[in-house]
Design a protein around this motif. Structure first.
Motif, PDB file in Angstrom:
ATOM      1  N   ARG A   9      36.039  21.399  23.306  1.00 32.81           N
ATOM      2  CA  ARG A   9      36.238  22.103  24.576  1.00 32.81           C
ATOM      3  C   ARG A   9      37.650  22.652  24.732  1.00 32.81           C
ATOM      4  O   ARG A   9      37.913  23.435  25.642  1.00 32.81           O
ATOM      5  N   THR A  10      38.567  22.243  23.883  1.00 37.95           N
ATOM      6  CA  THR A  10      39.968  22.615  24.035  1.00 37.95           C
ATOM      7  C   THR A  10      40.219  24.016  23.484  1.00 37.95           C
ATOM      8  O   THR A  10      39.736  24.370  22.411  1.00 37.95           O
ATOM      9  N   ARG A  11      40.995  24.790  24.225  1.00 37.65           N
ATOM     10  CA  ARG A  11      41.402  26.123  23.791  1.00 37.65           C
ATOM     11  C   ARG A  11      42.919  26.224  23.856  1.00 37.65           C
ATOM     12  O   ARG A  11      43.559  25.649  24.750  1.00 37.65           O
ATOM     13  N   THR A  12      43.486  26.952  22.923  1.00 39.05           N
ATOM     14  CA  THR A  12      44.942  27.079  22.848  1.00 39.05           C
ATOM     15  C   THR A  12      45.339  28.535  22.647  1.00 39.05           C
ATOM     16  O   THR A  12      44.593  29.325  22.070  1.00 39.05           O
ATOM     17  N   TRP A  13      46.534  28.864  23.141  1.00 36.70           N
ATOM     18  CA  TRP A  13      47.111  30.186  22.962  1.00 36.70           C
ATOM     19  C   TRP A  13      48.596  30.030  22.657  1.00 36.70           C
ATOM     20  O   TRP A  13      49.263  29.127  23.161  1.00 36.70           O
TER      21      TRP A  13
ATOM     22  N   ALA B 186      45.118  33.040  19.511  1.00 42.74           N
ATOM     23  CA  ALA B 186      44.238  32.115  20.212  1.00 42.74           C
ATOM     24  C   ALA B 186      43.548  31.207  19.207  1.00 42.74           C
ATOM     25  O   ALA B 186      43.139  31.638  18.121  1.00 42.74           O
TER      26      ALA B 186
ATOM     27  N   TRP C 186      42.113  30.556  14.054  1.00 45.46           N
ATOM     28  CA  TRP C 186      42.946  31.317  14.974  1.00 45.46           C
ATOM     29  C   TRP C 186      42.644  32.812  14.861  1.00 45.46           C
ATOM     30  O   TRP C 186      42.283  33.308  13.796  1.00 45.46           O
TER      31      TRP C 186
ATOM     32  N   GLY D 258      41.670  26.840  18.720  1.00 45.76           N
ATOM     33  CA  GLY D 258      40.921  25.747  19.301  1.00 45.76           C
ATOM     34  C   GLY D 258      41.782  24.522  19.502  1.00 45.76           C
ATOM     35  O   GLY D 258      42.921  24.611  19.956  1.00 45.76           O
ATOM     36  N   ASP D 259      41.260  23.385  19.119  1.00 42.29           N
ATOM     37  CA  ASP D 259      41.930  22.111  19.392  1.00 42.29           C
ATOM     38  C   ASP D 259      43.183  21.913  18.539  1.00 42.29           C
ATOM     39  O   ASP D 259      43.167  22.201  17.335  1.00 42.29           O
TER      40      ASP D 259
END
Length: 366
Positions: free
Chosen positions: A284-288, A307, A357, A309-310
């Protein structure tokens, strides 16, 4: 024959990294202090060599390594436990990769640049979500704006989970000095000294300044840089709280007996080996990560947004890739290296894409 040694294999990040290495067809030596746990893990992975070693016994860590090996270490908090593995790699002439996000330890690794070059070893610190994506985004921005004199990097996480090791590392840094790149030199600067906002997917998000590897690493590939700031995205109230809280902890840090007492109390209260988020939570984790390049006058020249994910999944994937690449002779230099000068911008970009990414269009920020 040179080998990959994974120290801290039974810990949370260590296990994820071992799973990725095994899935890639590598055969790492699983190392740690708990022999039965290592044997069980080796069996779970379909069979692997194991070795018992403990950073409280530096000779046991040194005994793991031969010249040309690659040591991947996830044993943290690194300010407390990281030095024996670093010293062992340099003494052996082995390459070294760690998962730290602790700014003061990053500084320690870069201070060993001359020793590592003399030994023919490559030192890759903070080679995970902290701080590979920022180095990559900054490199892509600087390719588009090679005359830039300043780079700001922002890290943002949605629905994050944290491992016990991450919490212990964060606690261990409360009373440590931060830093930033100013006038081409890394200088001491309080964590949280600056706030700024970034455009992330059409939203304006706030970040507070933190120490990262970008301050040391980027000038090696981009010597025109004069200033680098790294920011961690936080809700505005939390960012302000960190900013003011860091002022208080900086006062405590000036009194050695108080600093030592608080650090000892935190070490007892915040245990590192307590697991971390499961696969469903990580999914569920998203990163930028956003990197903005500016000129001497502060004018924005270009902005790059990546962008992913975990963070833990990315850390495991990118460390496994780096270890295999280094084992195969793919490092471009020796000494303390940043991600770009270690592998080249294009190879690093490809590895990040393979790890999930993507690059997103982003409007320049002011």
């Amino acid at each position: 024959m040179p080998k990959i040694v994974l120290l801290g294999a039974t810990g949370y990040t260590g296990r994820l990294t071992a799973e990725v290495l095994t899935a890639r067809g590598a055969a790492p030596v699983l190392a740690g202090r708990n022999g039965p746990a290592l044997e069980k893990m080796a069996a779970d992975l379909g069979g692997a060599r194991t070795a018992v070693a403990d950073v409280t016994d530096p000779a046991s860590v040194r005994a793991l390594l031969d010249r040309g090996d690659v040591l991947v270490t996830t044993v943290g908090p690194f300010l407390r436990h990281g030095r024996p593995a670093l010293a062992a790699a340099i003494a052996a002439g082995a390459h070294y990769i760690d998962s730290t996000g602790e700014g003061p330890f990053i500084r320690t690794v870069f201070e060993h640049d001359d020793q590592a070059r003399a030994a023919g070893a490559g030192l890759l610190t903070a080679f995970g979500f902290d701080y590979v994506p920022g180095n990559l985004a900054a490199g892509l921005a600087l390719r588009e704006a090679p005359t830039a004199a300043r780079v700001d990097v922002g890290y943002f996480i949605e629905s994050p989970g944290t491992s016990g090791g991450t919490r212990a590392s964060m606690a261990g840094m409360l009373f440590e000095s931060g830093f930033a790149l100013r006038s081409g030199q890394v200088v001491a600067e309080r964590t949280g000294a600056h706030l700024r906002s970034f455009d992330v997917g059409g939203k304006r998000l706030t970040g507070t300044s933190i120490p990262g590897s970008e301050h040391f690493a980027l000038t090696r590939s981009y010597p025109n840089l004069r200033e680098v700031d790294v920011f961690l995205g936080l809700p505005p109230l939390a960012a302000q709280g960190l900013r003011f809280g860091s002022r208080l902890t900086s006062v405590v840090a000036r009194v050695p007996v108080l600093k030592r007492g608080f650090n000892d109390a935190l070490a007892r209260a915040v245990k590192g080996s307590t697991g971390g988020p499961g696969a469903e939570a990580r999914g569920r984790t998203r990163t930028w990560v956003v990197a903005e390049a500016r000129d001497d006058a502060g004018k924005s020249l270009t902005s790059v947004t990546l962008a992913g994910g975990d963070p833990y999944d990315f850390t495991a994937a990118i460390m496994a890739w780096a270890a295999e690449t280094a084992l195969g002779g793919g490092l471009l230099d020796s000494g303390a290296l940043g991600p770009v000068d270690a592998f080249g911008l294009d190879a690093l970009h490809t590895a990040a894409l393979d790890a999930g990414w993507t690059r997103h269009p982003a409007a320049p920020t002011s």
